[in-house]
Write an enzyme that holds these catalytic residues in place. Structure first.
Site, PDB file in Angstrom:
ATOM      1  N   GLU A  50       0.838  -1.212   0.000  1.00 18.62           N
ATOM      2  CA  GLU A  50       0.000   0.000   0.000  1.00 18.62           C
ATOM      3  C   GLU A  50       0.869   1.257   0.000  1.00 18.62           C
ATOM      4  O   GLU A  50       0.538   2.250  -0.659  1.00 18.62           O
ATOM      5  CB  GLU A  50      -0.965   0.000   1.191  1.00 18.62           C
ATOM      6  CG  GLU A  50      -1.964  -1.149   1.195  1.00 18.62           C
ATOM      7  CD  GLU A  50      -2.674  -1.362  -0.134  1.00 18.62           C
ATOM      8  OE1 GLU A  50      -2.961  -0.382  -0.843  1.00 18.62           O
ATOM      9  OE2 GLU A  50      -2.930  -2.542  -0.476  1.00 18.62           O
ATOM     10  N   HIS A  74       1.889   2.308  -3.365  1.00 21.63           N
ATOM     11  CA  HIS A  74       0.875   3.033  -4.143  1.00 21.63           C
ATOM     12  C   HIS A  74       1.009   4.540  -3.977  1.00 21.63           C
ATOM     13  O   HIS A  74       0.863   5.288  -4.944  1.00 21.63           O
ATOM     14  CB  HIS A  74      -0.539   2.617  -3.717  1.00 21.63           C
ATOM     15  CG  HIS A  74      -1.033   1.365  -4.382  1.00 21.63           C
ATOM     16  ND1 HIS A  74      -1.167   1.244  -5.735  1.00 21.63           N
ATOM     17  CD2 HIS A  74      -1.433   0.174  -3.862  1.00 21.63           C
ATOM     18  CE1 HIS A  74      -1.638   0.036  -6.037  1.00 21.63           C
ATOM     19  NE2 HIS A  74      -1.799  -0.641  -4.910  1.00 21.63           N
TER      20      HIS A  74
HETATM   21 NI    NI Z   1      -2.498  -2.612  -4.825  1.00 25.44          NI
END
Ligand code: NI
Length: 184
Positions: free
Chosen positions: A153, A156
Site C-alpha cells: 500500500e 501506491h
Molecule cells: Ni495494490
C-alpha cells in the site's frame, strides 16, 4: 451522506504512477468522507488493502487489514500470515523503516491489476507509523504478510505498483487461475 463504493483506477492510469501528496487537514470533511468510501470499497472488493490513488485521489492515505481467517480463495494464508489478524488500519501520511535486511518473496495481487498475481520481494520486518483519522499517531511493528501488505500500500502512494519489483517475470507474474487453478 452514506459511504459508497468508488471506481478503481487500473494500471496505466497516470495517477497510479505518480507520487501522492501529504494530507494537510485530516479533519476536513472531504478527507473523512474519502476514508469512509475507501473502507467500503476495500470491503466490497474483498481486498486486503487500498490506497487513495487507486480511487483517483492523489493523497497519502492507505487502508489495510490482515484477515485472521478466510474462506476467500483469493488469499493464500501462508506460514508468514499473522494468525491473529490485524483490524482495518487507516494511516494518513505514513512512513516506515525496515527492522532488518531480511526479505522474502510471496505472491501479491492488486485491485488495480485485476486477475494477475506476482511474486515480489519485501522486507520481512518493519516498523511503520502514521496518523489515524482521529489525529493520533500510530506506530506498529509488522512482520510477514502484515509487513507485506503495508509495503504494497505504501508503494501506491509513492507511485509504484508491485510488478515494478519483479526481477524475473518468467514464473513470477501471470494470471491467478494459471498459478492457482480452482479445483472441485
Ligand atoms: Ni495494490
Amino acid at each position: 451522506m452514506s459511504a459508497k463504493v468508488l471506481p478503481i483506477a487500473l494500471m496505466g492510469e497516470e495517477i497510479l504512477h505518480q507520487k501522492a501528496k501529504d494530507v494537510q487537514d485530516i479533519h476536513h470533511p472531504d478527507i473523512q468522507k474519502l476514508i469512509q468510501d475507501m473502507l467500503v470499497t476495500m470491503h466490497d472488493k474483498k481486498a486486503a488493502g487500498i490506497a487513495a490513488p487507486q480511487v483517483f485521489k492523489p493523497l497519502r492515505i492507505i487502508i489495510f487489514r490482515v484477515p485472521s481467517q478466510t474462506t476467500n480463495p483469493k488469499y493464500q494464508l501462508t506460514p508468514h500470515h499473522d494468525p491473529e489478524g490485524v483490524p482495518d488500519t487507516i494511516l494518513i501520511n505514513p512512513s516506515f523503516e525496515p527492522l532488518s535486511d531480511k526479505r522474502y518473496c510471496d505472491w501479491e495481487g492488486c485491485l488495480s491489476i485485476p486477475g494477475l498475481l506476482g511474486r515480489v520481494e519485501r522486507y520481512y520486518s518493519i516498523v511503520y507509523r502514521g496518523t489515524l483519522p482521529t489525529g493520533k499517531t500510530l506506530e506498529r511493528e509488522a512482520h510477514g504478510f502484515h509487513a507485506r501488505v503495508f509495503q504494497h500500500e505504501y508503494d501506491h502512494i509513492e507511485g509504484r505498483l508491485y510488478p515494478y519489483h519483479i526481477k524475473e517475470l518468467k514464473g513470477n507474474f501471470g494470471y491467478r487461475e494459471a498459478f492457482f487453478p480452482i479445483t472441485g
